[in-house]
Design a protein around this motif. Structure first.
Motif, PDB file in Angstrom:
ATOM      1  N   ILE A 196       0.856  -1.187   0.000  1.00  0.00           N
ATOM      2  CA  ILE A 196       0.000   0.000   0.000  1.00  0.00           C
ATOM      3  C   ILE A 196       0.890   1.233   0.000  1.00  0.00           C
ATOM      4  N   ASP A 197       0.292   2.352  -0.366  1.00  0.00           N
ATOM      5  CA  ASP A 197       1.097   3.574  -0.486  1.00  0.00           C
ATOM      6  C   ASP A 197       1.120   4.355   0.826  1.00  0.00           C
TER       7      ASP A 197
ATOM      8  N   VAL B  88      -1.651   6.408 -12.436  1.00  0.00           N
ATOM      9  CA  VAL B  88      -0.509   5.674 -11.896  1.00  0.00           C
ATOM     10  C   VAL B  88       0.750   6.193 -12.571  1.00  0.00           C
TER      11      VAL B  88
ATOM     12  N   GLN C 281       4.701   5.352 -13.236  1.00  0.00           N
ATOM     13  CA  GLN C 281       5.658   4.246 -13.219  1.00  0.00           C
ATOM     14  C   GLN C 281       7.008   4.772 -13.680  1.00  0.00           C
TER      15      GLN C 281
ATOM     16  N   GLY D  18      10.814   0.588 -13.957  1.00  0.00           N
ATOM     17  CA  GLY D  18       9.520  -0.079 -13.993  1.00  0.00           C
ATOM     18  C   GLY D  18       8.768  -0.027 -12.675  1.00  0.00           C
ATOM     19  N   GLU D  19       9.385   0.507 -11.639  1.00  0.00           N
ATOM     20  CA  GLU D  19       8.714   0.603 -10.342  1.00  0.00           C
ATOM     21  C   GLU D  19       7.469   1.475 -10.416  1.00  0.00           C
ATOM     22  N   VAL D  20       6.402   1.033  -9.754  1.00  0.00           N
ATOM     23  CA  VAL D  20       5.221   1.882  -9.608  1.00  0.00           C
ATOM     24  C   VAL D  20       5.508   2.864  -8.477  1.00  0.00           C
TER      25      VAL D  20
ATOM     26  N   ARG E 268       9.566   5.789  -3.667  1.00  0.00           N
ATOM     27  CA  ARG E 268       8.211   5.565  -4.158  1.00  0.00           C
ATOM     28  C   ARG E 268       7.231   5.567  -2.998  1.00  0.00           C
TER      29      ARG E 268
ATOM     30  N   PHE F 283       4.760   3.434  -2.625  1.00  0.00           N
ATOM     31  CA  PHE F 283       4.335   2.071  -2.253  1.00  0.00           C
ATOM     32  C   PHE F 283       5.426   1.373  -1.441  1.00  0.00           C
TER      33      PHE F 283
END
Lengths: 131, 131
Positions: free
Chosen positions: A76-77, B19, B21, B26-28, B101, B103
């Motif tokens: 989760i963020d 979203v 990325q 490639g990380e969200v 990030r 997440f």
């Protein structure tokens, strides 16, 4: 104990957006919605279950198509209001249109000529692939 | 001509989840929200602008922190109700907590022992990094 479910900032409809990312390729496959029960089932079964806002029902992704999302990792963020799944996309098709991923429409062109262009081939004839 | 903006299925609040990325890894990185104007500005400027639901204002990400998201590619999904940006994350920090990030919370443990664990280090002291 379900503190980990209580930690999520569900919206006023009891939902949170859930992004599924291919664990191998890193591709973002789908954005769907989960409620508390969907996330709980996802964790218990190891396969993504979402809440279908159109059908107003739990939706075990792959139940009709066979294209399950096997969960590798759940995150989760910072605000705890968005979910990220890293998944194995069974059959390599995540979209109900029969494509590898739902994000197949890319913005191309400039100025007044901008348009969304489908960049992914259909790998399987739709109809079999919903859900 | 803004057919490409009309094509998006904005929700009843005029928003869609977006979203971001990392184009390289490639990380969200983040999930934020855009309205029509935010997406239009994002495309015109080449840097992500979102709609801050808490501040009820356009939010040019990086305007206070310097951590802009330079847009490499924009996609929408099959239902045209979710947006995917591939971005260059300036400074390598996308989260207001000073992490790479948003997440950073990963579900760990089993059964009654499940919990969210922060897996990413803070790279920059927060305060400077909001927005």
């Amino acid at each position: 104990m379900s503190d980990w479910l209580d930690a999520i900032a569900w919206n006023t409809d009891g939902l949170a957006p859930a992004v599924a990312q291919d664990a191998a390729s890193g591709e973002v496959l789908t954005l769907a919605w989960m409620n508390r029960e969907a996330l709980e089932r996802t964790v218990e079964t190891g396969e993504a279950t979402y809440w279908s806002r159109s059908r107003k029902a739990l939706w075990h992704k792959g139940e009709t198509s066979g294209h399950f999302q096997k969960v590798v990792e759940i995150r989760i963020d910072c605000d705890a209001d968005a979910i990220l799944l890293r998944v194995e996309s069974v059959g390599g098709i995540a979209c109900h249109t029969g494509r590898r991923r739902c994000f197949f429409n890319k913005l191309e062109g400039a100025g007044g000529e901008r348009r969304w262009v489908a960049t992914e081939p259909v790998l399987e004839i739709p109809g079999k692939t919903h859900g």
